[in-house]
Design an enzyme around this catalytic site. Structure first.
Site, PDB file in Angstrom:
ATOM      1  CG  ASP A  78      -2.042  -1.079   1.054  1.00 52.01           C
ATOM      2  OD1 ASP A  78      -2.151  -1.661  -0.048  1.00 52.01           O
ATOM      3  OD2 ASP A  78      -2.744  -1.353   2.037  1.00 52.01           O
ATOM      4  CG  ASP A 118      14.090   0.886   4.640  1.00 51.44           C
ATOM      5  OD1 ASP A 118      13.070   0.222   4.948  1.00 51.44           O
ATOM      6  OD2 ASP A 118      15.040   0.414   4.001  1.00 51.44           O
ATOM      7  CB  THR A 140      13.238  -1.759  11.509  1.00 50.48           C
ATOM      8  OG1 THR A 140      13.735  -3.038  11.085  1.00 50.48           O
ATOM      9  CG2 THR A 140      14.414  -0.815  11.586  1.00 50.48           C
ATOM     10  CG  ASP A 142      15.487  -5.661   9.869  1.00 47.80           C
ATOM     11  OD1 ASP A 142      15.296  -6.741  10.457  1.00 47.80           O
ATOM     12  OD2 ASP A 142      14.848  -5.316   8.853  1.00 47.80           O
ATOM     13  NE  ARG A 177      21.487 -33.926  16.395  1.00 45.37           N
ATOM     14  CZ  ARG A 177      20.222 -34.238  16.610  1.00 45.37           C
ATOM     15  NH1 ARG A 177      19.435 -33.411  17.299  1.00 45.37           N
ATOM     16  NH2 ARG A 177      19.724 -35.363  16.155  1.00 45.37           N
ATOM     17  N   GLY A 185      17.060  -9.634   9.997  1.00 40.18           N
ATOM     18  CA  GLY A 185      17.949  -8.459   9.958  1.00 40.18           C
ATOM     19  C   GLY A 185      18.120  -7.873   8.575  1.00 40.18           C
ATOM     20  NE  ARG A 281      18.613 -32.926  13.237  1.00 41.59           N
ATOM     21  CZ  ARG A 281      19.306 -33.923  12.696  1.00 41.59           C
ATOM     22  NH1 ARG A 281      20.280 -33.662  11.850  1.00 41.59           N
ATOM     23  NH2 ARG A 281      19.031 -35.172  13.007  1.00 41.59           N
TER      24      ARG A 281
HETATM   25  O1  F6P Z   1      12.324  -5.681   8.337  1.00 38.90           O
HETATM   26  C1  F6P Z   1      11.837  -6.557   9.305  1.00 38.90           C
HETATM   27  C2  F6P Z   1      11.858  -7.970   8.815  1.00 38.90           C
HETATM   28  O2  F6P Z   1      11.392  -8.818   9.849  1.00 38.90           O
HETATM   29  C3  F6P Z   1      13.193  -8.467   8.277  1.00 38.90           C
HETATM   30  O3  F6P Z   1      14.102  -8.808   9.304  1.00 38.90           O
HETATM   31  C4  F6P Z   1      12.749  -9.630   7.419  1.00 38.90           C
HETATM   32  O4  F6P Z   1      13.694  -9.857   6.398  1.00 38.90           O
HETATM   33  C5  F6P Z   1      11.442  -9.159   6.838  1.00 38.90           C
HETATM   34  O5  F6P Z   1      10.979  -8.122   7.698  1.00 38.90           O
HETATM   35  C6  F6P Z   1      10.379 -10.226   6.745  1.00 38.90           C
HETATM   36  O6  F6P Z   1       9.261  -9.696   6.119  1.00 38.90           O
HETATM   37  P1  F6P Z   1       7.844 -10.439   6.072  1.00 38.90           P
HETATM   38  O7  F6P Z   1       7.160 -10.202   7.375  1.00 38.90           O
HETATM   39  O8  F6P Z   1       7.139  -9.784   4.940  1.00 38.90           O
HETATM   40  O9  F6P Z   1       8.108 -11.880   5.854  1.00 38.90           O
END
Ligand code: F6P
Length: 364
Positions: A78, A118, A140, A142, A177, A185, A281
């Site tokens: 959107d 962003d 965020t 990230d 393991r 991120g 794993r």
């Molecule tokens: O930007 C936040 C984030 O969680 C990232 O770490 C990840 O790559 C992305 O969004 C995942 O997006 P979606 O919720 O659309 O799968």
């Protein structure tokens, strides 16, 4: 003399713990300090385009401080400047920002607070350039926005990753393991690096430092020689394979950023198993990092951001984003806040600390 009487607020992009804390702070500060009314637009910019909104009173935000998610809903689709519409039976993308201005005027909103990463802040900036009074709040998990020292949501995400590492340790040790934890991120390694240090990882792989498989194998073998029969690896989803490729899990059309990363954990686990013969794993932590109750740090940061955003509106500081500089909250032009990603500096103290703790970063 302040002209603002009513403010709008929306949450855009992927959710992050602390969104509700910002909304609560905005509503409380607006009503108590400045006698402003507040309207919340639903589901990011979608609500502004489709005129979906709800009044926000103190009663509406009571009890939401510890809650994850956002009471307003959100989306990373959107974009009003690139919105899917049907033309001649075909889906095309169009600029529908006039609908945003219409709905802003219907709701008699004088200024809009956009809580987002962003993508959402870039839209906020463009709306401001077209005349809307906007203030941004950096969100965020990230932590990859260049104009602030920290985004809210990040601390909670890294604590979730740290707890996962604590849990993986005991099962890794019991089964001798290699356990690989893939964390989010996007193109930055903040969550992986900080969680890896906090959770005692042996290897941390981040997008900023290309990894070489032999370096990881050497670390695992070193541990085996020291009679440590297990190893814990944290890998950021944006880390590149040893051939320098990003691993993409899917593409989401009409999202702010269509690329969804994911899958590098499996690639690395297979490579390690083949090279060392040790059973490996993978755990992909995924959206658990976006959920849950915000940490004390994120509740405080989010509350400070919410209050600062309303203060910025009251002071007429539009086209700005609130930010953290050291320990102080300040503001920065949205134009400086978007566009440039904040990566982990490879010469930072955090990186040196990790190396001096004996953590392998995949390069040596
Ligand atoms: O930007 C936040 C984030 O969680 C990232 O770490 C990840 O790559 C992305 O969004 C995942 O997006 P979606 O919720 O659309 O799968």
């Amino acid at each position: 003399m302040m002209e603002t009487k009513r403010i709008g607020v929306l949450t855009g992009g992927g959710d992050a713990p602390g969104l509700n804390a910002v909304i609560r702070a905005v509503v409380k500060c607006a009503i108590r300090q400045y006698n402003l009314s507040v309207v919340g637009f639903l589901n990011g910019f979608g609500g502004l385009i489709k005129n979906q909104a709800r009044e926000l009173t103190e009663k509406d935000v009571a009890g939401i401080l510890p809650r994850g998610g956002t009471i307003l809903g959100t989306t990373n689709r959107d974009n009003p400047f690139h919105y899917p519409v049907l033309k001649g039976g075909e889906k095309v993308f169009a600029d529908v920002s006039d609908r945003v201005f219409e709905n802003i005027s219907i709701h008699e909103v004088d200024a809009l607070i956009v809580i987002g990463g962003d993508g959402s802040l870039a839209i906020a900036r463009e709306l401001h350039e077209r005349g809307l009074k906007v203030v941004g709040v950096p969100k965020t998990i990230d932590n990859d926005l260049s104009a602030t020292d920290q985004t809210f949501g990040y601390d909670t995400a890294l604590n979730t990753a740290m707890e996962a590492l604590d849990k993986l340790h005991s099962t890794a040790e019991s089964h001798h393991r290699v356990m690989v934890l893939e964390v989010m991120g996007r193109y930055a390694g903040w969550i992986a690096l900080a969680a890896g240090i906090a959770g005692g990882a042996d290897v941390i792989l981040i997008p900023e430092i290309p990894y070489r498989l032999p370096a990881i194998v050497k670390k695992i073998n070193e541990r085996t020689n020291q009679r440590k029969s297990f190893s814990i690896i944290v890998v950021a989803e944006g880390a590149k394979t040893s051939e320098g490729e990003l691993v993409v899990s899917k593409k989401v059309d009409d999202s702010f950023d269509p690329i969804r990363l994911g899958g590098i954990g499996n690639v690395i686990a297979q490579q390690i198993e083949q090279a060392t013969g040790k059973e490996s794993r993978v755990t992909v932590l995924g959206h658990l990092q976006r959920g849950g109750s915000p940490t004390a740090y994120d509740r405080i940061l989010a509350s400070r951001y919410g209050v600062a955003a309303v203060n910025a509106v009251a002071e007429g500081k539009f086209g700005q984003m609130v930010c953290l500089r050291g320990t102080e909250i300040s503001t920065v032009p949205l134009a400086e806040a978007v566009g440039e990603m904040r990566s982990v500096p490879v010469d930072s103290q955090m990186i040196t600390t990790a190396r001096q703790l004996g953590i392998c970063l995949g390069d040596e």
